[in-house]
Design a protein around this motif. Structure first.
Motif, short mmCIF file in Angstrom:
data_model
loop_
_atom_site.label_atom_id
_atom_site.label_comp_id
_atom_site.label_asym_id
_atom_site.label_seq_id
_atom_site.Cartn_x
_atom_site.Cartn_y
_atom_site.Cartn_z
N ALA A 179 0.84 -1.21 0.00
CA ALA A 179 0.00 0.00 0.00
C ALA A 179 0.87 1.25 0.00
O ALA A 179 0.55 2.24 -0.69
CB ALA A 179 -0.93 0.00 1.21
N ILE A 180 1.95 1.23 0.75
CA ILE A 180 2.85 2.39 0.78
C ILE A 180 3.48 2.60 -0.60
O ILE A 180 3.62 3.74 -1.06
CB ILE A 180 3.92 2.22 1.88
N ALA A 181 3.82 1.52 -1.29
CA ALA A 181 4.37 1.63 -2.64
C ALA A 181 3.35 2.25 -3.60
O ALA A 181 3.70 3.10 -4.43
CB ALA A 181 4.82 0.26 -3.15
N VAL A 182 2.09 1.84 -3.47
CA VAL A 182 1.03 2.42 -4.30
C VAL A 182 0.88 3.90 -3.99
O VAL A 182 0.80 4.74 -4.90
CB VAL A 182 -0.31 1.67 -4.10
N PHE A 203 3.08 5.99 -2.75
CA PHE A 203 4.24 6.73 -3.24
C PHE A 203 4.19 6.88 -4.76
O PHE A 203 4.47 7.95 -5.30
CB PHE A 203 5.54 6.05 -2.81
N THR A 204 3.80 5.82 -5.45
CA THR A 204 3.70 5.88 -6.91
C THR A 204 2.72 6.96 -7.35
O THR A 204 3.02 7.77 -8.23
CB THR A 204 3.26 4.51 -7.47
N PHE A 205 1.56 7.01 -6.70
CA PHE A 205 0.55 7.98 -7.12
C PHE A 205 0.85 9.39 -6.61
O PHE A 205 0.40 10.37 -7.21
CB PHE A 205 -0.85 7.48 -6.79
N LEU A 206 1.64 9.50 -5.55
CA LEU A 206 2.16 10.82 -5.17
C LEU A 206 3.10 11.31 -6.26
O LEU A 206 3.04 12.47 -6.67
CB LEU A 206 2.88 10.77 -3.82
N CYS A 207 3.95 10.41 -6.75
CA CYS A 207 4.88 10.79 -7.83
C CYS A 207 4.13 11.21 -9.09
O CYS A 207 4.55 12.14 -9.79
CB CYS A 207 5.84 9.65 -8.12
N VAL A 208 3.01 10.54 -9.38
CA VAL A 208 2.18 10.94 -10.53
C VAL A 208 1.71 12.38 -10.34
O VAL A 208 1.78 13.20 -11.26
CB VAL A 208 0.98 9.98 -10.72
N GLN A 209 1.23 12.69 -9.14
CA GLN A 209 0.76 14.05 -8.87
C GLN A 209 1.89 15.06 -8.99
O GLN A 209 1.73 16.13 -9.60
CB GLN A 209 0.16 14.14 -7.48
N LEU A 210 3.04 14.73 -8.40
CA LEU A 210 4.17 15.66 -8.45
C LEU A 210 4.63 15.89 -9.89
O LEU A 210 4.93 17.03 -10.28
CB LEU A 210 5.32 15.15 -7.58
#
Length: 141
Positions: free
Chosen positions: A112-115, A117-124
């Motif tokens: 869940a943390i990997a997911v 972080f991945t979607f935070l990176c998409v936003q950034l």
């Protein structure tokens, strides 16, 4: 109203929804049941179930990123930098935020943390691209 402004409104609505349903319902149910007082929820110490603590952190993360998105959308509006690319990036920000928050609520596991972080990176990445497009548009004027 542009897609970016609608997306900003959706992001703000999501943030408020997480607060009301995730934090508010939990707290008020305890208060109204006489199991807690108003002062029972200090912001500087952990309390509540693991899910509740994840909800609080997910809401805080929404609040942290909402002003960044708002500033970019504001700059876009002021610069008159409307484009399909900006619309798609704005929609991607909201979709990624919903997935990130959902993963946050789902679990505290490594997956869940990997997911999250991945979607935070998409936003950034979307924020950076949107900001760059607005700057390029403004510079071309």
């Amino acid at each position: 109203m542009s897609i970016s402004v609608w997306a900003l409104l959706a992001f703000a609505t999501w943030t408020i929804t997480i607060l009301m349903l995730g934090v508010g319902v939990y707290r008020w149910s305890l208060i109204l049941a006489g199991k807690a007082e108003l002062k029972s929820f200090p912001g500087d110490e952990p309390h509540g179930s693991p899910l509740y603590r994840r909800v609080v952190r997910a809401h805080a993360n929404c609040v942290e990123n909402l002003p960044v998105f708002a500033a970019i959308v504001f700059a876009e509006q002021v610069a008159g930098a409307h484009s399909l690319t900006l619309d798609v990036l704005s929609a991607a920000v909201v979709a990624a935020r919903v997935v990130q928050t959902s993963a946050h609520l789902w679990s505290g596991s490594n997956a869940a943390i990997a997911v999250r972080f991945t979607f935070l990176c998409v936003q950034l990445a979307a924020f950076v691209c949107m900001g760059a497009l607005v700057v390029l548009h403004a510079a071309a004027r």
